[in-house]
Design a protein around this motif. Structure first.
Motif, short mmCIF file in Angstrom:
data_model
loop_
_atom_site.label_atom_id
_atom_site.label_comp_id
_atom_site.label_asym_id
_atom_site.label_seq_id
_atom_site.Cartn_x
_atom_site.Cartn_y
_atom_site.Cartn_z
N ASP A 120 28.55 42.24 44.64
CA ASP A 120 28.09 42.21 43.25
C ASP A 120 29.27 41.92 42.33
O ASP A 120 30.34 42.52 42.46
N SER A 121 29.06 41.04 41.35
CA SER A 121 30.19 40.59 40.53
C SER A 121 30.75 41.70 39.65
O SER A 121 31.96 41.80 39.45
N ARG A 122 29.89 42.59 39.16
CA ARG A 122 30.39 43.69 38.33
C ARG A 122 31.31 44.58 39.14
O ARG A 122 32.34 45.03 38.66
N GLN A 145 33.00 43.78 41.87
CA GLN A 145 34.25 43.08 42.18
C GLN A 145 35.19 43.07 40.99
O GLN A 145 36.40 43.23 41.12
N GLU A 146 34.60 42.90 39.80
CA GLU A 146 35.41 42.89 38.58
C GLU A 146 36.09 44.23 38.38
O GLU A 146 37.27 44.30 38.04
N MET A 147 35.33 45.31 38.56
CA MET A 147 35.92 46.64 38.38
C MET A 147 37.01 46.87 39.39
O MET A 147 38.07 47.41 39.07
N CYS A 148 36.78 46.46 40.64
CA CYS A 148 37.80 46.64 41.68
C CYS A 148 39.09 45.93 41.29
O CYS A 148 40.18 46.48 41.43
N SER A 149 38.97 44.68 40.81
CA SER A 149 40.20 43.97 40.52
C SER A 149 40.89 44.54 39.29
O SER A 149 42.12 44.59 39.24
N SER A 150 40.12 45.05 38.29
CA SER A 150 40.78 45.68 37.13
C SER A 150 41.55 46.90 37.58
O SER A 150 42.71 47.11 37.18
N HIS A 158 44.76 45.95 39.41
CA HIS A 158 45.84 45.49 38.55
C HIS A 158 46.49 46.65 37.82
O HIS A 158 47.71 46.69 37.65
N LEU A 197 39.47 47.08 27.86
CA LEU A 197 38.31 46.25 28.22
C LEU A 197 37.25 46.40 27.15
O LEU A 197 36.75 47.49 26.89
N GLU A 219 33.65 44.48 26.02
CA GLU A 219 32.74 43.44 26.47
C GLU A 219 31.69 43.07 25.45
O GLU A 219 30.79 42.30 25.76
#
Lengths: 245, 275
Positions: free
Chosen positions: A94-96, A98-103, A106, A200, A202
């Motif tokens: 799920d893109s949401r 994946q986005e949270m994981c990468s934030s 970092h 963040l 949105e």
């Protein structure tokens, strides 16, 4: 049939009776999974509950993940289907998510003293078992505590908090209903300093109102830092007394 | 986990001798202590969490949704589990989900989920197995059992005037009482099924096998226990290279052992009430 929900009453009370600058009930525990992980924590912010397990620093499992000069951090997030009011299965792709994981990755790549562990890896596993707003904030806070429990050297705590803007009123630490009713930002700071590790936003917000939201979020982060610090010190003291350190 | 030849031989000899000797000194029918809690998740209709002392942990949340149905007597249950670290389509996950789903569907009377002639509940049972060292089936089943015991369904308002079907038809979209204390327990008249796994080593049968014990087993047998008797059986693989050859005598021995173990476990689980 739909009743008008008053997000912020004229007396200054929110849906759950809080004032604009009060964070939700904060409960945390560290070293909750001593056998299955090197560091673990459970965080409850209001009704949002997140479990975090950290394994590492350890030998890397994949050659491709090896970084020659620093530790590589990988974050995995599992959101339970029963965590929201509506049951919904969320695949790992799920893109949401994946986005949270990468934030989160970092944020912690900079917060951890990475050059001390070259060619090693740290695995962070997050499980969101109940969501009521502020998921990213709870995940970051849980990861900080779990990394501390694992003994990973960090420059300082990384504390996160959300703040929203309802007309001209700033509200701190939003729940699910408030998040869907106003623009809000998630901020993570480095401990009690004014350094921002993550910001963040949105939704659309007027530019001149941004500063007050950020100021409120920063003070929320500092408050959460104190709460987390209290728990870590209490835990350390109890382990020292038990003689297991 | 990989065992050396010496370890394997030590374990398999101790477990096959009569009487057997388990590495942790337990009896054949003895379970390890568990740490269980129910009613822990506010967003679910019922929830439970069990932790074993080898690090295994499972959280199950039960949610109920209202769906429109025809007059058939189908039981609408969906069981899904997420074993962390495995792909969603792995055979182990399929085994766990399909066994539990079939067991629940076959035992749950559809009238417990019925609201009106047109509407019924659909129950979603979702489990997350955060960590497991031994076979996760027993862990998942016990957690599901506790979560279903904890499950409550909101009460319909207004109460239908008569108890016959005609009045129920006239109610449009069902309205529910928002007082959670007013909710009915799903398990007032029904007990969920319990699935237990036992391993077979030579002529001996063991319940609650650790990861190492399973590594030297010939195979495993799972039984589905409901309503005071064994209602389902299945032979499962408990390690990658098992020869899976055991006699009918050892299967029937295992079924008897599992039946008495299931009886005791059910009694113990019903005694856990933390919410």
């Amino acid at each position: 049939m739909a009743s008008r929900i008053e997000i912020y009453s004229p007396e200054g009370l929110r849906l759950d009776g809080r004032r604009w600058n009060e964070v939700r009930h904060f409960r945390c525990a560290i070293n909750t999974h001593p056998i299955s992980s090197d560091g673990s924590s459970i965080i409850e912010q209001g009704n949002t509950k997140v479990i975090c397990n950290v394994i590492g620093p350890a030998e890397p499992t994949l050659r491709s993940r090896v970084l020659p000069d620093r530790v590589s951090i990988s974050v995995k997030l599992v959101v339970a289907p029963f965590s929201t009011i509506e049951r919904r299965k969320r695949p790992q792709s799920d893109s949401r998510i994946q986005e949270m994981c990468s934030s989160i990755q970092h944020v912690f790549e900079d917060a951890v003293i990475a050059h001390l562990f070259p060619r090693s890896q740290i695995d962070v596993n997050l499980y969101v078992v109940a969501q009521d707003g502020g998921v990213l904030q709870a995940c970051i806070n849980a990861t900080t505590l779990a990394l501390i429990d694992a003994g990973v050297p960090m420059y300082d705590y990384v504390c996160a908090c959300t703040a929203g803007m309802l007309d001209r009123e700033v509200l701190l630490d939003l729940n699910r209903i408030e998040e869907s009713a106003m623009p809000f930002l998630t901020m993570a700071t480095i401990g009690g300093t004014r350094k921002v590790a993550l910001l963040l936003l949105e939704m659309k917000v007027q530019f001149d109102r941004l500063e007050s939201m950020m100021a409120a979020a920063m003070s929320g982060c500092h408050h959460i830092r104190d709460l987390m610090d209290n728990e870590v010190r209490k835990h350390g003291k109890s382990r020292l007394e038990r003689g297991s350190l | 986990m990989p065992l050396s030849l010496t370890e394997e031989s030590y374990l398999s000899v101790s477990l096959s001798q009569r009487p057997p000797c388990r590495p942790d000194g337990r009896d054949q029918l003895q379970f390890r202590p568990i740490d269980a809690a129910t009613g822990i998740l506010p967003t679910t209709n019922g929830s439970a969490r069990i932790r074993l002392d080898d690090g295994g942990e499972c959280i199950v949340g039960v949610k109920a949704e209202v769906i429109t149905v025809s007059r058939s007597d189908d039981v609408h249950v969906e069981v899904d589990c997420d074993i962390v670290g495995l792909l969603p389509s792995s055979p182990l996950q399929n085994l766990l989900c399909s066994t539990l789903e079939t067991a629940i569907k076959n035992s749950l009377p559809s009238r417990l989920l019925r609201i009106t002639n047109k509407y019924s509940y659909k129950i979603f049972v979702d489990g997350i197995i955060l960590d497991h060292v031994s076979h996760p089936l027993t862990l998942l089943s016990m957690t599901t059992y506790l979560a279903l015991l904890d499950t409550r369904l909101p009460r319909l308002t207004p109460e239908p005037l008569g108890a016959n079907d005609n009045d129920k038809d006239e109610i449009g979209i069902p309205q529910f009482s928002s007082d959670w204390a007013d909710a009915d327990r799903l398990c007032m008249s029904w007990s969920p099924p319990l699935v237990q796994l036992a391993i077979i080593v030579g002529k001996n049968v063991f319940v609650d096998a650790t990861g190492e014990e399973a590594e030297v087993s010939d195979g495993g047998l799972l039984t589905v226990w409901h309503d005071g008797r064994v209602v389902g059986l299945r032979v499962v693989k408990t390690r990658d290279s098992s020869k899976q050859v055991f006699s009918i005598a050892s299967i029937s021995n295992a079924v008897e052992i599992l039946a008495s173990a299931s009886r005791d476990i059910e009694k113990a689980l019903k005694g856990i009430r933390t919410s």
